[in-house]
Design an enzyme around this catalytic site. Structure first.
Site, PDB file in Angstrom:
ATOM      1  N   TYR A   1       0.855  -1.198   0.000  1.00 58.86           N
ATOM      2  CA  TYR A   1       0.000   0.000   0.000  1.00 58.86           C
ATOM      3  C   TYR A   1       0.878   1.231   0.000  1.00 58.86           C
ATOM      4  CZ  TYR A   1      -5.029  -0.238  -0.012  1.00 58.86           C
ATOM      5  OH  TYR A   1      -6.320  -0.328  -0.422  1.00 58.86           O
TER       6      TYR A   1
ATOM      7  N   GLU B   1      -0.486   4.798  -0.594  1.00 55.87           N
ATOM      8  CA  GLU B   1      -1.256   6.023  -0.841  1.00 55.87           C
ATOM      9  C   GLU B   1      -0.405   7.246  -0.539  1.00 55.87           C
ATOM     10  OE1 GLU B   1      -5.798   5.724   0.110  1.00 55.87           O
ATOM     11  OE2 GLU B   1      -4.738   4.200   1.244  1.00 55.87           O
TER      12      GLU B   1
ATOM     13  N   ASP C   1      -6.248  14.446 -24.465  1.00 54.86           N
ATOM     14  CA  ASP C   1      -6.270  13.027 -24.102  1.00 54.86           C
ATOM     15  C   ASP C   1      -5.574  12.276 -25.239  1.00 54.86           C
ATOM     16  OD1 ASP C   1      -6.813  10.392 -23.606  1.00 54.86           O
ATOM     17  OD2 ASP C   1      -8.958  10.674 -23.242  1.00 54.86           O
TER      18      ASP C   1
ATOM     19  N   THR D   1      -3.284   6.719 -21.763  1.00 52.54           N
ATOM     20  CA  THR D   1      -3.131   5.347 -21.295  1.00 52.54           C
ATOM     21  C   THR D   1      -1.665   5.003 -21.536  1.00 52.54           C
ATOM     22  OG1 THR D   1      -3.554   4.408 -23.476  1.00 52.54           O
ATOM     23  CG2 THR D   1      -5.473   4.683 -22.035  1.00 52.54           C
TER      24      THR D   1
ATOM     25  N   LYS E   1      -1.591   1.455 -25.053  1.00 53.87           N
ATOM     26  CA  LYS E   1      -1.988   1.461 -26.457  1.00 53.87           C
ATOM     27  C   LYS E   1      -0.723   1.635 -27.305  1.00 53.87           C
ATOM     28  CE  LYS E   1      -6.681   2.801 -25.229  1.00 53.87           C
ATOM     29  NZ  LYS E   1      -7.740   3.816 -25.281  1.00 53.87           N
TER      30      LYS E   1
ATOM     31  N   ARG F   1      -1.081  -2.095 -18.826  1.00 52.68           N
ATOM     32  CA  ARG F   1      -2.408  -1.484 -18.803  1.00 52.68           C
ATOM     33  C   ARG F   1      -2.442  -0.453 -17.682  1.00 52.68           C
ATOM     34  NH1 ARG F   1      -6.607  -2.447 -21.502  1.00 52.68           N
ATOM     35  NH2 ARG F   1      -5.401  -4.011 -22.602  1.00 52.68           N
TER      36      ARG F   1
HETATM   37  C1  LIG Z   1      -8.778   4.101 -24.417  1.00 57.10           C
HETATM   38  C2  LIG Z   1      -9.133   5.507 -24.110  1.00 57.10           C
HETATM   39  C3  LIG Z   1      -9.458   5.911 -22.797  1.00 57.10           C
HETATM   40  C4  LIG Z   1      -9.710   4.930 -21.678  1.00 57.10           C
HETATM   41  O1  LIG Z   1      -8.676   4.133 -21.328  1.00 57.10           O
HETATM   42  P1  LIG Z   1      -8.935   2.912 -20.321  1.00 57.10           P
HETATM   43  O2  LIG Z   1      -7.569   2.535 -19.878  1.00 57.10           O
HETATM   44  O3  LIG Z   1      -9.646   1.862 -21.090  1.00 57.10           O
HETATM   45  O4  LIG Z   1      -9.770   3.429 -19.187  1.00 57.10           O
HETATM   46  C5  LIG Z   1      -9.660   7.257 -22.567  1.00 57.10           C
HETATM   47  N1  LIG Z   1      -9.562   8.159 -23.558  1.00 57.10           N
HETATM   48  C6  LIG Z   1      -9.294   7.803 -24.832  1.00 57.10           C
HETATM   49  C7  LIG Z   1      -9.206   8.858 -25.879  1.00 57.10           C
HETATM   50  C8  LIG Z   1      -9.077   6.468 -25.150  1.00 57.10           C
HETATM   51  O5  LIG Z   1      -8.843   6.123 -26.415  1.00 57.10           O
END
Ligand SMILES: *Cc1c(COP(=O)(O)O)cnc(C)c1O
Length: 481
Positions: free
Chosen positions: A67, A69, A244, A273, A276, A282
């Site tokens: 933990y 935090e 994002d 993320t 990707k 992840r």
């Molecule tokens: C994939 C994605 C997310 C969410 O990611 P997770 O890890 O699945 O929660 C948020 N914003 C965009 C633009 C994404 O493509």
């Protein structure tokens, strides 16, 4: 293009499976089967990739038991020195790689990173001024009525983002997601003629709507975005620019998106993320300018509990990999492959949204084949080609059946496939789409879900797809079969 840090033999994974097997053999079997499925499938899912054995190994250990935090050096638990070490390394690699002032590597996912960012902006722009007005240092010091006023204000802010059918993401203020319940949202679309983002339109909408947050980023828009222009628009209306980059972080890291197309110098805050195009574990991450750092670091306890130290360790490893010349070559190849795939499809007269791509993804309109996205996705899967259906702008078949298929090249590029392979894949996709007929419902109407795929086409494409993947072994050092 092999993954970095592939030893001659990864016995650790064989041993791990044996260990799991002794407790619950069905789990070991599912893990083993997943490796086999991944090895065999021609994976064109734009949001997926293959992390290196080093990244995978960093996640599978006792760091998970801790933990931690709080933030580096300021934890609510004792004994966090090793978590401090891995979190600091991950943050240092992130700031160096992206040229960001600050990095927060605790978010468990992309949606968590977005929640941290939203609340950091709300804290900076709504909560902090309210505290100053009340001459209070902490929310606990506010009177009950001041607190109620602040709560109402926090829940009454505006966000402007890309519409879902233009490629935006559910977490950008859409009603089924908490962001849509928190924010009053409006969205910008794309030019109906070209399919491209129309900055004048975004500017006009921003002037009219006056959002607190202008958000740029996408999951299914096949073009790059000019973040310098988006920042000008944000500045003009007093909005915070949030980018994002969940989908394209790897292209920023690999210096494919630079200058006006690199979000870091232009945005106030950037979320991503890590699994990707970035090819890590992840997870999620927030990068920001110094003014927002303190608020971002309050992600825990604002929206997060304890961080995942084992995943932060894996982020550190992945970010170290992303700083190598190999990673830059991978990122360039991802885009070159996507462009070769798009070109191969275009030459076969497949309709592409925006006519092509600047990034890692290609969006097909399958309606000229008389198919919905759902039918196309299922028929392609029958033939061993893994994709996902996706709405296209102003989709006539709606968000569930859709008229689109989204393709992405990050995973196949990691495996080593090249531009000539992409042309072969374009041929396979075209062959399946042309060999698929929509079925009719009992009352004689075309079904949006049922279809028939010519069995000969299915078998021939499956065989070719399997052949292609056999030429690029996945995780050859991991000897599990
Ligand atoms: C994939 C994605 C997310 C969410 O990611 P997770 O890890 O699945 O929660 C948020 N914003 C965009 C633009 C994404 O493509």
């Amino acid at each position: 293009m092999a993954l970095p840090a592939e030893p001659a033999d990864s016995l650790a994974f064989t041993a791990a499976l044996d260990l799991i097997s002794q407790v619950e053999p069905r789990v070991a079997e599912a893990v083993r089967q997943e490796l086999q499925d991944q090895r065999e499938s021609l994976k064109l899912i734009a949001s997926e990739n293959y992390a290196s054995p080093a990244v995978l190994a960093a996640m599978g250990n006792w760091l998970s038991d801790k933990y931690a935090e709080g933030t580096i050096g300021r934890r609510f638990y004792a004994g966090c020195r090793n978590v401090d070490t891995v979190e600091q390394i991950a943050a240092d690699h992130a700031t160096a790689l992206f040229g960001a002032a600050h990095a927060y590597v605790q978010p468990h996912s992309g949606i968590d990173a977005n929640l941290v960012a939203f609340w950091a902006v709300l804290a900076q722009r709504v909560e902090a001024p309210a505290l100053a007005r009340a001459q209070a240092r902490h929310v606990n010091d506010l009177s009950d009525s001041d607190w109620e006023d602040l709560r109402r204000d926090l829940g009454n802010q505006r966000m402007l983002g890309m519409s879902l059918d233009a490629g935006g993401h559910l977490t950008h203020g859409f009603r089924p997601n908490i962001s849509g319940k928190m924010f009053h949202q409006a969205s910008y679309g794309t030019d109906p003629a070209t399919g491209l983002l129309d900055y004048d339109q975004v500017r006009a909408q921003a002037r009219e709507f006056r959002p607190l947050i202008l958000i740029a980023g996408y999951s299914a828009y096949p073009r790059k975005i000019n973040f310098r222009v988006m920042r000008e628009i944000a500045d003009e209306v007093g909005a915070t620019l949030m980018v994002d980059m969940a989908h394209f972080a790897g292209l920023v890291a690999g210096k494919v998106f630079t200058g006006d197309y690199d979000p870091i110098p232009h945005a106030h805050i950037v979320t991503t993320t890590t699994h990707k195009t970035l090819r890590g574990p992840r997870g999620g991450m927030v990068l920001c300018q110094s003014e927002l750092a303190e608020q971002v670091d309050r992600g825990c306890p604002m929206v997060l509990g304890g961080p995942l130290p084992h995943v932060m360790a894996a982020k550190a490893v992945a970010l170290a990999e992303a700083r190598t010349p190999d990673f830059a070559r991978y990122a360039q190849a991802v885009v070159a492959n996507a462009q070769a795939l798009a070109e191969g499809l275009r030459r076969r007269n497949v309709t592409l949204v925006t006519g092509g791509t600047d990034n890692h993804l290609v969006l097909l309109d399958v309606s000229p084949f008389g198919l919905t996205g759902r039918q196309a996705e299922a028929a392609l899967l029958d033939a061993g080609v893994v994709t996902n259906r996706n709405a296209i702008p102003r989709d006539p078949a709606g968000a569930w059946y859709t008229s689109g298929i989204r393709l992405g090249t990050p995973a196949l590029t990691t495996r080593g496939l090249n531009q000539a392979d992409m042309d072969r894949i374009a041929h396979l996709i075209h062959t399946v789409l042309a060999g698929t007929q929509p079925a009719t419902t009992p009352d004689g109407k075309p079904s949006p879900a049922k279809y028939t795929l010519d069995a000969k086409v299915r078998d021939q494409v499956s065989e070719e797809a399997a052949d292609l993947m056999a030429g690029y072994p996945l995780y050859p050092a991991i000897r599990i079969s």
